[in-house]
Design a protein around this motif. Structure first.
Motif, short mmCIF file in Angstrom:
data_model
loop_
_atom_site.label_atom_id
_atom_site.label_comp_id
_atom_site.label_asym_id
_atom_site.label_seq_id
_atom_site.Cartn_x
_atom_site.Cartn_y
_atom_site.Cartn_z
N GLY A 155 0.61 -1.33 -0.10
CA GLY A 155 0.09 0.09 -0.04
C GLY A 155 0.91 1.11 -0.06
O GLY A 155 0.18 2.36 -0.07
N ASP A 156 2.24 1.17 0.07
CA ASP A 156 3.15 2.34 -0.09
C ASP A 156 3.30 2.87 -1.31
O ASP A 156 3.77 4.09 -1.44
CB ASP A 156 4.43 1.80 0.64
N TYR A 157 3.07 2.28 -2.42
CA TYR A 157 3.74 2.48 -3.74
C TYR A 157 2.71 3.42 -4.41
O TYR A 157 1.53 3.23 -4.47
CB TYR A 157 4.29 1.26 -4.39
N ASP A 158 3.45 4.40 -5.18
CA ASP A 158 2.77 5.09 -6.27
C ASP A 158 2.78 4.24 -7.71
O ASP A 158 1.71 4.66 -8.52
CB ASP A 158 3.53 6.37 -6.37
N LEU A 159 3.83 3.61 -7.78
CA LEU A 159 3.94 2.80 -8.93
C LEU A 159 4.24 1.32 -8.78
O LEU A 159 5.22 1.14 -7.91
CB LEU A 159 5.24 3.52 -9.90
N ILE A 160 3.66 0.37 -9.50
CA ILE A 160 4.35 -0.96 -9.27
C ILE A 160 4.51 -1.51 -10.66
O ILE A 160 3.50 -1.29 -11.59
CB ILE A 160 3.26 -1.91 -8.57
N ILE A 161 5.67 -2.04 -10.93
CA ILE A 161 5.86 -2.66 -12.30
C ILE A 161 6.29 -4.21 -11.90
O ILE A 161 7.12 -4.54 -11.03
CB ILE A 161 7.34 -1.91 -12.69
N ASN A 162 5.34 -4.97 -12.59
CA ASN A 162 5.49 -6.44 -12.39
C ASN A 162 6.05 -7.00 -13.42
O ASN A 162 5.98 -6.80 -14.62
CB ASN A 162 3.93 -7.09 -12.40
N THR A 163 7.26 -8.00 -13.29
CA THR A 163 7.92 -8.33 -14.42
C THR A 163 7.93 -9.79 -14.34
O THR A 163 8.48 -10.76 -15.12
CB THR A 163 9.38 -8.08 -14.15
N ALA A 164 7.16 -10.51 -13.18
CA ALA A 164 7.14 -11.83 -12.84
C ALA A 164 6.05 -12.59 -13.62
O ALA A 164 4.93 -11.89 -13.38
CB ALA A 164 7.17 -12.19 -11.35
N PRO A 165 6.48 -13.78 -14.17
CA PRO A 165 5.31 -14.19 -14.77
C PRO A 165 4.44 -15.10 -13.90
O PRO A 165 4.37 -16.36 -14.06
CB PRO A 165 6.05 -15.30 -15.79
N GLU A 166 3.84 -14.47 -13.07
CA GLU A 166 3.04 -15.34 -11.96
C GLU A 166 1.90 -14.15 -11.42
O GLU A 166 2.21 -13.01 -11.13
CB GLU A 166 4.12 -15.58 -10.55
N LYS A 167 0.82 -14.92 -10.85
CA LYS A 167 -0.33 -14.04 -10.57
C LYS A 167 0.01 -13.62 -9.03
O LYS A 167 -0.51 -14.19 -8.03
CB LYS A 167 -1.50 -15.05 -10.57
N ASN A 208 -6.70 -9.95 -3.47
CA ASN A 208 -6.24 -9.45 -2.09
C ASN A 208 -5.04 -8.34 -1.99
O ASN A 208 -5.27 -7.25 -1.41
CB ASN A 208 -5.77 -10.77 -1.21
N ILE A 209 -4.14 -8.57 -2.84
CA ILE A 209 -3.18 -7.62 -2.75
C ILE A 209 -3.64 -6.14 -3.51
O ILE A 209 -3.37 -5.23 -2.94
CB ILE A 209 -1.91 -8.22 -3.60
N LEU A 210 -4.30 -6.46 -4.69
CA LEU A 210 -4.90 -5.02 -5.21
C LEU A 210 -5.62 -4.45 -4.36
O LEU A 210 -5.64 -3.07 -4.62
CB LEU A 210 -5.57 -5.49 -6.52
N SER A 211 -6.39 -5.20 -3.39
CA SER A 211 -7.31 -4.23 -2.53
C SER A 211 -6.53 -3.45 -1.65
O SER A 211 -7.17 -2.55 -0.83
CB SER A 211 -8.32 -5.11 -1.79
N ARG A 212 -5.18 -3.79 -1.36
CA ARG A 212 -4.43 -2.94 -0.46
C ARG A 212 -3.71 -1.58 -1.11
O ARG A 212 -3.08 -0.96 -0.21
CB ARG A 212 -3.62 -3.76 0.37
N LEU A 213 -3.64 -1.39 -2.42
CA LEU A 213 -3.07 -0.62 -2.88
C LEU A 213 -3.52 0.69 -2.44
O LEU A 213 -4.74 1.08 -2.25
CB LEU A 213 -3.12 -0.66 -4.56
N LYS A 214 -2.57 1.47 -2.61
CA LYS A 214 -2.90 3.14 -2.31
C LYS A 214 -3.77 3.65 -3.69
O LYS A 214 -3.55 3.44 -4.64
CB LYS A 214 -1.41 3.89 -2.58
N LYS A 215 -4.69 4.39 -3.36
CA LYS A 215 -5.20 5.21 -4.35
C LYS A 215 -4.51 5.76 -5.38
O LYS A 215 -3.40 6.45 -4.93
CB LYS A 215 -6.38 6.23 -3.61
N ASP A 216 -5.06 5.86 -6.76
CA ASP A 216 -3.99 6.37 -7.54
C ASP A 216 -2.77 5.66 -8.05
O ASP A 216 -1.97 6.02 -8.76
CB ASP A 216 -3.86 7.67 -7.36
N CYS A 217 -2.56 4.38 -7.19
CA CYS A 217 -1.21 3.64 -7.74
C CYS A 217 -1.49 3.18 -9.12
O CYS A 217 -2.40 2.74 -9.39
CB CYS A 217 -1.15 2.33 -6.70
N LEU A 218 -0.41 3.48 -9.93
CA LEU A 218 -0.60 2.89 -11.15
C LEU A 218 0.49 1.61 -11.31
O LEU A 218 1.30 1.31 -10.91
CB LEU A 218 0.20 3.83 -12.12
#
Lengths: 284, 284, 284, 284
Positions: free
Chosen positions: D204-216, D221-231
């Motif tokens: 929930g701390d991040y403004d930007l998350i870049i995923n490179t891992a081929p894994e769900k 559950n994780i997405l529900s914790r993201l900071k508002k406006d996190c890209l």
């Protein structure tokens, strides 16, 4: 312009390196009063005072305000004798020329310029100074710079050259300044910043403090708050930025490092003198 | 787990620092056979062999394959006596354990693990090694690192830690490797790259060469092509990467620097030993 | 001081973000004349002109020198009406205030300050400007920035923020300036440097040219020497640094990018306006 | 070796750029089945199927497992017809060759190699991928990258190329990985690190998350914790690392960016294909 002839008089390794640098650019050049300089070839060492267009004296130009500073010679030469022997229309360069010597030059109608006061030399010298400061920190600290917290006091030339180096070692760098624009820029460059007035609040956090400000900021009160084992490197010129009596009483380890370019990178320091002198000549 | 008790036996400043580190995490810990260690408080120095769960021996664990390496003690303790005194079910850690000592431990049914062979320690040690190499370069070279050309031979851990530091000083860094993927990555990271097989072509360009490869790459032939005044720092473990006879004959300045973490940053090196031992214990 | 009340009048996304920023610091704040601003909550949008201590007007404060710039409103408000409605002893901030409006404020005895002329805002805006320039380069070039050659003309604030970014992409950055001290510093920071007077010699080497100097440097003659496919990004304010007629005739691709902070990072640009206004208030 | 002749068949801008690159090195080269490629000169576009030594097919080589992928042609060519027309002893390159096509090539006794599976191409492609990811972040975020907190999930090639760029923008970068050695290295390189298993704690701390891992990893559950406006930028190939249904339900903004080299830097991507093909030929 390559017809100009240079003579380097007195000085240490730096003046020898300056001579080599000038020669490497195609100028005629020799040396006088540094017969023990190992880096200078024998044939470039004059026995008799050589006639030249430009005479380059050392940094500092004198230690006693009477004779030319010549640690690599067993002989000595007073400015009076030097000025007397000079041909007409020469230019004499020196570093940190005292007012007395400037006055004497005027008396003898000799044009004497101080390369140490040139912004070019001051900027270029910030590099060997920064490298020297890092060398001291690496040598004196029993821990890696990696993951230390460091404070640099002042936001002038030396800080501009030193902070990126410390940061490359992954030291967490804070810069203390009283200049609001400098604070903004240093924040943009990724450093922590603090107003020097508030230094006492956080001064106990650091493993390394480098002072560049010519101001007694590290007073007894401030020093008493330092973290145990914090190393202080003072790069400020006399009278320095550290209350040495308090430091000694409190057992704070302070390294007062003056003249780092000449000590840590004499050849580069010599090249800097050489190139500064050339640029000063070109802009006359 | 904080009920585990540690004893640090023998060793130098590093083992003292490892002891302090372990204590700072809340574990019980004392030392034995390093009575002259100034950084360790008197009350932590055992006179009588202390009972513990984990015994941590130094790096290297022994110099003579008979006694525990204990430069800060006037006493000596053989592995035989040590193993005899140990309580049951302990774990003994050491660094660079020779096969003979491993065999002896087995004979005495003692579990003995080598922290030096852990990838964690090797990776972490690359930082003090890199800082030590920079310290040597700064100290030994009469020029600034700024604007030098440097070559690092090998593309392993030490190179990964050293190259960015050299680059931060604005040295123009070339990395020599035989690994094509490493060469690609180092190019992406902004370094020049060269295949080690082609090193002789450009080896005369550098002001500084740091060897990290455990291979005799700097042969007499290669050394004879070096630029005058090029400094060679050899970080490769025995037998090293430089033909020292040729270097001596050719007047090439070589500094063979082994064990830099312990020499240049003993406290950090001790913390690395302490944290590696803890992680090894956690993964048993 | 937290008792001060702010009203943000007119403007775009930036002024809404400035309002949110001020509120987040604990101040009372509302908005007027931006009823279509989606980022502002309905309850903060005033229908009736609100009384406040500080009124913050947009950047630019007006487009027609009559009305307040209010692109997110269907209504319009002239400065005359605005000044008439103001309570006594308020402070009005605006960006790029034309002389006519300044004179009008004086007539109405209203204290009106221009945040755009503050060095703080100018320094802070260099970050979104630099990021915007990189975004344009990434979007418009069919090649990676990696391994390109780029030229930045000028050595002011925008260059200080942009050059390290380009360099991080491993573009080989050259900085053109007429200021000798800037050239020295940029060399120390690891960039190539060139005197702007000599730009024509090497201008054909670059894949990307970013102009920051408010001077017609990229004349037809210079543009005719550019490498095919070189992208020119002009960040200089009117009249810009590129001879657009020649560029068009020669088929040189020029992107004249003004007001990047507001376009590329409106929320950050708003925070910058908010924090600048606060600091200006604090130093009154 | 310069006598080898190449033909580039089908494909988009990248294959045209690969053709130009190969030609620039002195090889004979032409193209077929991309008559609308603007960057290729008319005389290099063959009307009749050209005889060559090496045929280079696009990336991906086919979309329907029947015909060669040829978006810049109004014609179509099946692999069957292509293999039938080939002279003897040629080598055919393609990217992402499906098993069915590999089998067909074998049937026709055609040597067919996949450049996409080469480590060289994968490493080199990490640069345009990283630049494309930064471009997306700059374009989509209303704030500067400066002073954001960003998370990169995975510690493979793309992370190695992306993390230093984000860091240069002074984003505070955290790297999540399950590989302990990668975590250690990334810490040494100055990034924050976290074990992927513990990602939910801080996500929930991040403004930007870049995923490179081929894994769900980015589950509901994780997405529900993201900071508002996190890209969230997902760079993982199919099926991607984000639970898109949850993201859509939760209003999380996700940009799933595949094939960035071809989209953001097609010319560089083409050069990478060309140089990889050459190196594969050299090592046969």
């Amino acid at each position: 312009m390559n017809k100009i002839k240079f003579t380097f008089v007195g000085g240490d390794l730096r003046l020898g390196a300056a001579h080599e640098y000038i020669k490497s650019l195609g100028y005629m050049s020799d040396t006088f009063l540094s017969e023990k300089a190992e880096s200078v070839s024998k044939k470039d060492k004059c026995v008799i005072f050589p006639l030249s267009d430009v005479y380059v004296l050392p940094l500092p130009v004198t230690n006693d305000k009477i004779n030319i500073n010549a640690p690599l010679s067993d002989l000595s030469l007073s400015f009076k004798d030097f000025f007397t022997m000079l041909p007409d229309n020469v230019i004499v360069f020196g570093g940190m020329i005292p007012d007395e010597i400037k006055a004497l030059a005027k008396e003898y109608s000799v044009t004497m310029l101080d390369y140490y006061s040139s912004e070019e030399l001051q900027i270029k010298n910030s590099v060997p100074t920064a490298e020297g400061a890092i060398e001291i920190a690496l040598r004196e600290m029993p821990v890696t710079l990696y993951k230390t917290k460091s404070l640099i006091i002042g936001s002038g030339r030396i800080t501009k050259a030193t902070a990126p180096l410390l940061s490359a070692f992954k030291s967490l760098v804070t810069i203390a300044s009283r200049n609001p624009d400098s604070l903004l820029w240093n924040e943009i460059f990724g450093f922590n910043t603090i107003n020097t007035s508030n230094i006492s609040e956080s001064v106990g956090d650091y493993d390394l403090i480098i002072n560049t400000a010519p101001e007694k900021i590290l007073t007894g009160n401030i020093l008493s708050r330092l973290k145990k084992d914090c190393l202080v490197i003072d790069l400020a010129s006399r009278p320095g930025g550290v209350d040495m009596d308090s430091a000694s009483r409190l057992g704070v380890r302070v390294i007062w490092a003056l003249g780092l370019p000449g000590k840590c990178a004499p050849v580069s320091a010599g090249h800097i003198i050489g190139s500064t002198v050339l640029n000063m000549l070109n802009s006359i």
